[in-house]
Design a protein around this motif. Structure first.
Motif, PDB file in Angstrom:
ATOM      1  N   LEU A   7       0.836  -1.201   0.000  1.00  0.00           N
ATOM      2  CA  LEU A   7       0.000   0.000   0.000  1.00  0.00           C
ATOM      3  C   LEU A   7       0.873   1.253   0.000  1.00  0.00           C
ATOM      4  O   LEU A   7       1.915   1.301   0.668  1.00  0.00           O
ATOM      5  CB  LEU A   7      -0.919   0.014   1.223  1.00  0.00           C
ATOM      6  N   PRO A   8       0.462   2.299  -0.708  1.00  0.00           N
ATOM      7  CA  PRO A   8       1.243   3.539  -0.708  1.00  0.00           C
ATOM      8  C   PRO A   8       1.175   4.235   0.648  1.00  0.00           C
ATOM      9  O   PRO A   8       0.180   4.124   1.371  1.00  0.00           O
ATOM     10  CB  PRO A   8       0.581   4.378  -1.800  1.00  0.00           C
ATOM     11  N   VAL A   9       2.255   4.943   0.986  1.00  0.00           N
ATOM     12  CA  VAL A   9       2.356   5.670   2.247  1.00  0.00           C
ATOM     13  C   VAL A   9       2.532   7.150   1.935  1.00  0.00           C
ATOM     14  O   VAL A   9       3.408   7.520   1.143  1.00  0.00           O
ATOM     15  CB  VAL A   9       3.550   5.168   3.089  1.00  0.00           C
ATOM     16  N   ARG A  10       1.705   7.994   2.541  1.00  0.00           N
ATOM     17  CA  ARG A  10       1.798   9.430   2.305  1.00  0.00           C
ATOM     18  C   ARG A  10       1.633  10.178   3.616  1.00  0.00           C
ATOM     19  O   ARG A  10       0.667   9.947   4.343  1.00  0.00           O
ATOM     20  CB  ARG A  10       0.718   9.879   1.312  1.00  0.00           C
ATOM     21  N   ARG A  11       2.580  11.060   3.905  1.00  0.00           N
ATOM     22  CA  ARG A  11       2.482  11.838   5.137  1.00  0.00           C
ATOM     23  C   ARG A  11       1.331  12.837   5.032  1.00  0.00           C
ATOM     24  O   ARG A  11       1.103  13.434   3.985  1.00  0.00           O
ATOM     25  CB  ARG A  11       3.784  12.583   5.426  1.00  0.00           C
ATOM     26  N   LEU A  12       0.625  13.020   6.154  1.00  0.00           N
ATOM     27  CA  LEU A  12      -0.480  13.965   6.205  1.00  0.00           C
ATOM     28  C   LEU A  12      -0.021  15.253   6.858  1.00  0.00           C
ATOM     29  O   LEU A  12       0.689  15.231   7.877  1.00  0.00           O
ATOM     30  CB  LEU A  12      -1.647  13.372   6.999  1.00  0.00           C
ATOM     31  N   ASP A  72      -7.652   3.145   3.015  1.00  0.00           N
ATOM     32  CA  ASP A  72      -8.531   2.839   4.142  1.00  0.00           C
ATOM     33  C   ASP A  72      -7.868   2.873   5.513  1.00  0.00           C
ATOM     34  O   ASP A  72      -8.536   2.631   6.523  1.00  0.00           O
ATOM     35  CB  ASP A  72      -9.147   1.445   3.955  1.00  0.00           C
ATOM     36  N   LEU A  73      -6.565   3.170   5.579  1.00  0.00           N
ATOM     37  CA  LEU A  73      -5.842   3.076   6.847  1.00  0.00           C
ATOM     38  C   LEU A  73      -5.016   4.328   7.091  1.00  0.00           C
ATOM     39  O   LEU A  73      -4.691   5.078   6.165  1.00  0.00           O
ATOM     40  CB  LEU A  73      -4.924   1.848   6.851  1.00  0.00           C
ATOM     41  N   VAL A  74      -4.660   4.542   8.355  1.00  0.00           N
ATOM     42  CA  VAL A  74      -3.757   5.628   8.720  1.00  0.00           C
ATOM     43  C   VAL A  74      -2.819   5.122   9.812  1.00  0.00           C
ATOM     44  O   VAL A  74      -3.235   4.386  10.714  1.00  0.00           O
ATOM     45  CB  VAL A  74      -4.541   6.879   9.187  1.00  0.00           C
ATOM     46  N   VAL A  75      -1.554   5.488   9.701  1.00  0.00           N
ATOM     47  CA  VAL A  75      -0.533   5.096  10.678  1.00  0.00           C
ATOM     48  C   VAL A  75      -0.244   6.301  11.558  1.00  0.00           C
ATOM     49  O   VAL A  75      -0.070   7.421  11.064  1.00  0.00           O
ATOM     50  CB  VAL A  75       0.760   4.629   9.981  1.00  0.00           C
ATOM     51  N   ARG A  89      -8.351   2.661  11.192  1.00  0.00           N
ATOM     52  CA  ARG A  89      -9.178   2.876  10.018  1.00  0.00           C
ATOM     53  C   ARG A  89      -9.126   4.349   9.630  1.00  0.00           C
ATOM     54  O   ARG A  89      -9.095   5.222  10.486  1.00  0.00           O
ATOM     55  CB  ARG A  89     -10.628   2.493  10.292  1.00  0.00           C
ATOM     56  N   TRP A  90      -9.106   4.615   8.337  1.00  0.00           N
ATOM     57  CA  TRP A  90      -9.145   5.993   7.860  1.00  0.00           C
ATOM     58  C   TRP A  90     -10.533   6.596   8.102  1.00  0.00           C
ATOM     59  O   TRP A  90     -11.553   5.944   7.914  1.00  0.00           O
ATOM     60  CB  TRP A  90      -8.828   6.040   6.370  1.00  0.00           C
ATOM     61  N   LEU A  91     -10.563   7.858   8.563  1.00  0.00           N
ATOM     62  CA  LEU A  91     -11.806   8.577   8.767  1.00  0.00           C
ATOM     63  C   LEU A  91     -11.844   9.771   7.814  1.00  0.00           C
ATOM     64  O   LEU A  91     -10.922  10.594   7.813  1.00  0.00           O
ATOM     65  CB  LEU A  91     -11.923   9.063  10.217  1.00  0.00           C
ATOM     66  N   ASP A  92     -12.901   9.876   7.024  1.00  0.00           N
ATOM     67  CA  ASP A  92     -13.040  11.004   6.116  1.00  0.00           C
ATOM     68  C   ASP A  92     -13.471  12.254   6.876  1.00  0.00           C
ATOM     69  O   ASP A  92     -14.148  12.181   7.906  1.00  0.00           O
ATOM     70  CB  ASP A  92     -14.084  10.697   5.034  1.00  0.00           C
ATOM     71  N   GLY A  93     -13.104  13.406   6.339  1.00  0.00           N
ATOM     72  CA  GLY A  93     -13.496  14.681   6.915  1.00  0.00           C
ATOM     73  C   GLY A  93     -12.329  15.640   6.903  1.00  0.00           C
ATOM     74  O   GLY A  93     -11.198  15.281   6.542  1.00  0.00           O
TER      75      GLY A  93
END
Length: 295
Positions: free
Chosen positions: A27-32, A47-50, A101-105
């Protein structure tokens, strides 16, 4: 921001995932981007966040959230982070870390909420539901204490801000808050850090509340801070009604909003413009509410 802060990048996260969660290695990894100061956040696929602690003081929050979010989340009317993986320290990273789990918003901005009265009702419903969670065996909330426990730290911040805010007016506000009646009921659950950076909205409605590192049981008045750090004055009434705060609790909530803003402002003045501006916003709102004009 801290001398003991660890630099974390996407390459490090990819390595941790490959070694500890190989099923997600492709899965690709991208810093937020985030104004937060405790954790580094990386989106992992769609669908995920670290989430990794950036300094030693944030490490205990990993186990705290892993323990309590699965119990609190299902009873809340809005989404909360759902842990799906617990990473362990290894040679590249010294502390435990989490996958959620990733949360939208998106994070709202004070003064930029399209329908604040609707968001006020949603936030009130969230706070009220959290207060109904079973407090038995819940951890003591670090911010569920009497305001007097914050007095020395708050006055030290006021001294640092002399000449940068109206310290006489702000001191009077703080001293009035200290005289508010103490919490007389049983301890209940509170989030502890309802700031704009921990709120996600979608279409002017509350979508989720994140970062439960401060959550615990005690005096829940601290959760009223969102009335001043996010909501405009005309939306505070609907929020207060949804929460059911009486005069004493509302006064303590004002004190919490003021204390948090005052302590944060000198710390973030040069290092974190977003958090510094929100602190200034809170102080301005409280002074205006008191008829004292601008900060």
């Amino acid at each position: 921001m801290r001398e003991n802060e660890i630099a974390v990048d996407a390459g490090l996260v990819r390595g941790l995932i490959a070694r500890q969660f190989p099923a997600w290695a492709s899965l690709p990894v991208r810093r937020l981007s985030s104004s937060g100061t405790e954790n580094a956040m990386f989106r992992l696929g769609p669908d995920l966040v670290v989430r990794l602690p950036r300094h030693p003081g944030a490490v205990a929050d990993v186990a705290h959230e892993q323990r309590w979010l699965p119990l609190l989340g299902p009873g809340l009317p809005f989404a909360a982070p759902e842990p799906v993986g617990l990473g362990t320290p290894d040679g590249s990273f010294p502390w435990p870390w989490s996958v959620y789990r990733w949360l939208d918003g998106s994070n709202p901005v004070a003064g930029g909420v399209g329908r604040p009265e609707r968001l006020a009702g949603d936030l009130g419903a969230f706070v009220a539901a959290l207060r109904r969670a079973d407090p038995e065996d819940g951890p003591p909330a670090s911010r569920g204490v009497p305001l007097a426990a914050r007095d020395a730290e708050t006055r030290a911040a006021l001294a640092e801000l002399d000449g940068r805010v109206d310290t006489a007016a702000v001191t009077a506000l703080w001293e009035r808050s200290l005289r508010a009646p103490a919490h007389a009921g049983p301890p209940v659950w509170a989030h502890g850090d309802l700031s704009p950076g921990n709120v996600l909205v979608a279409g002017d409605r509350l979508a989720a509340v994140i970062d439960f590192g401060c959550a615990g049981v005690g005096d829940p008045a601290v959760d009223l801070i969102v009335a001043w750090n996010l909501l405009p004055s005309w939306a505070r009434g609907p929020f207060r009604e949804a929460v059911g705060a009486d005069d004493a609790e509302w006064a303590r909530g004002r004190g919490w909003a003021l204390s948090i803003a005052l302590i944060a402002l000198p710390y973030y003045w040069h290092t974190n413009p977003v958090l510094a501006e929100n602190s200034r916003h809170v102080i301005r709102e409280l002074l205006a509410e008191d008829g004292c004009g601008d900060a």
